[in-house]
Design an enzyme around this catalytic site. Structure first.
Site, PDB file in Angstrom:
ATOM      1  CB  CYS A 214      -0.907  -0.049   1.237  1.00  0.00           C
ATOM      2  SG  CYS A 214      -1.723   1.495   1.652  1.00  0.00           S
TER       3      CYS A 214
ATOM      4  CB  CYS B 234       0.373   1.725   4.075  1.00  0.00           C
ATOM      5  SG  CYS B 234      -1.355   1.266   3.935  1.00  0.00           S
TER       6      CYS B 234
END
Length: 193
Positions: A57, A60
């Site tokens: 991600c 993230c």
């Protein structure tokens, strides 16, 4: 537009906002270093930050160092940070942490069960739990002012403020005000006479 705004971190997922003010869902996870992470063991002792993430991600990966930096600044004030990795193999996580030169506590959410309890339908999702064991704040996505926002929230929580009550109060007052509102007057100039 709303989904794009959420994706870019402008607001948390609506489902996850339901958790604000509620007792934090219980969990016990193994940490990457072989220990355990649990909300119950922190209750009445520490403020807890949970950041739901995965190595694949992009947002993230950008948020993690920021959250870690802020959490470390508050570590001596009773703040504990768990990076909750969703269903990835420990070796992959270790490789990521080494490559990024990150030192933090990673909780392993096998099967994504804890993410489900915290209604983390999109990641990153950051949840801050007060010392009283209630969810105080939920952030979805990555925002441009993440460091400042987390710093302000943690300062308030360490000082004993109840952010969940403050957040819900204006919403409740706004709802009450809407109920008292009068309908807008009709535009009489545009009607035929």
């Amino acid at each position: 537009v709303d989904s794009l705004m959420e994706m870019f971190g402008q607001r948390a997922q609506p489902d996850a906002q339901k958790l604000v003010g509620e007792p934090a869902p219980e969990f016990e996870m193994t940490t990457l270093d072989g220990g355990t992470a649990s909300v119950a063991e922190q209750k009445n002792k520490n403020v807890v930050i949970l950041d739901f993430w995965a190595t694949w991600c992009g947002p993230c990966r950008e948020a993690m160092p920021i959250i870690n930096k802020v959490a470390k600044a508050f570590a001596d004030k009773g703040v504990v940070f768990y990076a909750v990795n969703i269903d990835e193999e420990p070796e992959k996580i270790k490789e990521f942490l080494e490559a990024e030169k990150l030192e933090l506590a990673v909780a392993l959410d096998k099967g994504g069960e804890v993410a489900q309890k915290y209604l983390a339908n999109a990641i990153p999702q950051t949840v801050i739990i007060g010392k009283d064991g209630r969810v105080q704040v939920v952030h979805g996505g990555l925002s441009a002012n993440l460091e400042e926002t987390l710093t302000e929230e943690l300062t308030a929580l360490v000082d004993g403020k109840d952010l969940a009550a403050e957040k819900k109060k204006p919403a409740d007052e706004e709802t009450a005000a809407e109920g008292d509102a009068e309908p807008a007057p009709e535009d009489t100039d545009s009607k035929p006479k």
